[in-house]
Enzyme design. Sequence first.
Site, mmCIF file in Angstrom:
data_model
loop_
_atom_site.group_PDB
_atom_site.id
_atom_site.type_symbol
_atom_site.label_atom_id
_atom_site.label_comp_id
_atom_site.label_asym_id
_atom_site.label_seq_id
_atom_site.Cartn_x
_atom_site.Cartn_y
_atom_site.Cartn_z
ATOM 1 N N ARG A 155 -88.986 -75.444 -35.693
ATOM 2 C CA ARG A 155 -87.748 -74.933 -35.863
ATOM 3 C C ARG A 155 -87.830 -73.364 -35.661
ATOM 4 N NH1 ARG A 155 -87.502 -77.953 -41.970
ATOM 5 N NH2 ARG A 155 -88.687 -79.637 -41.154
ATOM 6 N N HIS A 178 -90.534 -68.724 -36.331
ATOM 7 C CA HIS A 178 -90.284 -69.610 -35.990
ATOM 8 C C HIS A 178 -91.359 -70.429 -36.489
ATOM 9 C CE1 HIS A 178 -93.252 -69.507 -32.138
ATOM 10 N NE2 HIS A 178 -93.259 -68.925 -32.043
ATOM 11 N N CYS A 179 -91.440 -71.485 -36.432
ATOM 12 C CA CYS A 179 -92.930 -72.472 -36.911
ATOM 13 C C CYS A 179 -93.038 -73.583 -35.675
ATOM 14 C CB CYS A 179 -92.514 -73.350 -37.856
ATOM 15 S SG CYS A 179 -91.380 -74.515 -38.506
ATOM 16 N N MET A 180 -93.572 -74.316 -35.986
ATOM 17 C CA MET A 180 -93.889 -75.469 -34.718
ATOM 18 C C MET A 180 -92.523 -75.789 -34.299
ATOM 19 S SD MET A 180 -96.899 -76.186 -33.705
ATOM 20 C CE MET A 180 -96.404 -77.571 -33.213
ATOM 21 N N VAL A 198 -99.273 -71.957 -40.569
ATOM 22 C CA VAL A 198 -98.187 -72.337 -39.898
ATOM 23 C C VAL A 198 -98.709 -71.647 -38.589
ATOM 24 C CG1 VAL A 198 -95.944 -71.953 -38.623
ATOM 25 C CG2 VAL A 198 -96.695 -73.004 -41.170
#
Length: 524
Positions: free
Chosen positions: A32, A28-30, A142
């Site tokens: 998504r 996962h990122c910020m 990220v």
Amino acid sequence: MTTDKNRATAAAILPLVGGPDNITSIAHCMTRLRISLRDRTLVQDEALRALPVVLGVVEDGTSYQIVLGPGAVARVTPEFEALVEETRAATTTAPATPSAPAGPTITADDLAAQGAALKEAQKARNATPFKLFLRRIANIFVPLIPALIGCGIIAGLNGLLTNLGWVPAVVPALAAIASGFMSLIAVFVGYNTAKEFGGTPILGGAVAAIIVFPGVAKIDAFGLELKPGQGGVLGALAAAVLAVYVEKWCRRWVPETLDVLVTPTLTVLISGLVTLFGLMYLAGEASAAIGSCANWLLAHGGAFAGLVLGGLFLPLVMLGLHQALIPIHTTLIEQDGYTVLLPILAMAGAGQVGAAIAVYYRLPHNGSLRATIKSALPAGFLGVGEPLIYGVSLPLGRPFVTACVGGAAGGAFVGLFGQLGMSFGSTAIGPSGWALFPLLDGRAGAGVTLAIYAGGLLVGYLVGFTATYFFGLSRAQLAALDRSEDEPAATSADRPGRSPGPDPAPAPAPAAGSEPADPSVLTH
């Protein structure tokens, strides 16, 4: 209760992406949840978009991404990972196509066909070698964003307390907490770089650690003075990539009986020497050039530079080129304590919000599209603009252009004050919109900095709204879209003030929550 909610979200998503056996990786990122799939055809896109917690979905050629929003994604991902492992352990049957209950009907579907075509085109564009390389660069930085945000907010709090003269005993502690991560960020970049490029992560971190080691000041590199931290994240990235290639070469040629001793030794030794006697100096010059260029740009052409950057950022996001800015942001934060570029680029989101509000008011009878806009606006105000971009403005065409106009106006406003000597920036990357306020820092003090940024957002909202309200929708689009679900399409003759003519073909309308290839961001 919160855990149960996140578990329920994971349980709702899992069958709609083909079940646990269809998933090969999870990250996962910020904003998504990113998953890699074995069989793309097993995914039920429409049912996924219909879930209330899902803000959008997108494919970028390397992963399937489900937008859950900041905060939520960090809580849902561990539950999703645990659920996948538990389900795999509980069954030994072969994977089968899941039959999930159909979600609620998506109402904003008049632009679905066009939105799907845009998504497929975006997927094809993002599969180029250069953009896949940029994706790798993004994957390195990220994971560092949560620490950058946390330390950035603490640094801002420390600055506020220092200016007010409050709690002097706490200030040094806050300074240490805020600065510790940044002093060692090169090590984390090296670790993630080696991991991303297929090497041993700890060896990448070990080579990158040379850059921040205080003892490098004693080394005479061909008469060139070295300083701890010289080259920063760019040097760490280059050093770790070199370490990966050295390690892979060693794995091919070193006998297996000696591999455990020889390979790590040669990897660290060769990469370390090249880093000390070459990469640190070259990366230091590149980092200094980036900082000087950014500061010069705003000092001498701030308004024009802001206009260009704010106006072009949404197209950069659509092309996937915005990821090239991540190392630049990080370098500026490392050098100056903040990146002057991010507040300007955040104005693109303000123009997008203004454009979406204008579409909302221009189509009073289209309850479907208005509901989509209403549900996506809170995230848009916080800088998560993907649902508005692919769900509203881009499929409609003109509103995407007028949103860029709003972003250009807001960027010019912020850039002008940089030209007047009141430059400021963000102490971290990731947040945007209103979420950027706690991370702002500048030369003119907190009050002035916050006021300038708020003024830029207001300009972006107003110009984006005005440009879209008057120029964002053609007569044909108004005739086709400004009606309720049950109302037949109106002809031009049925509309007051319109010249008679044939009925325009209905324009396809947005699939709720579709979005572009990545913002984090800012948006990532």
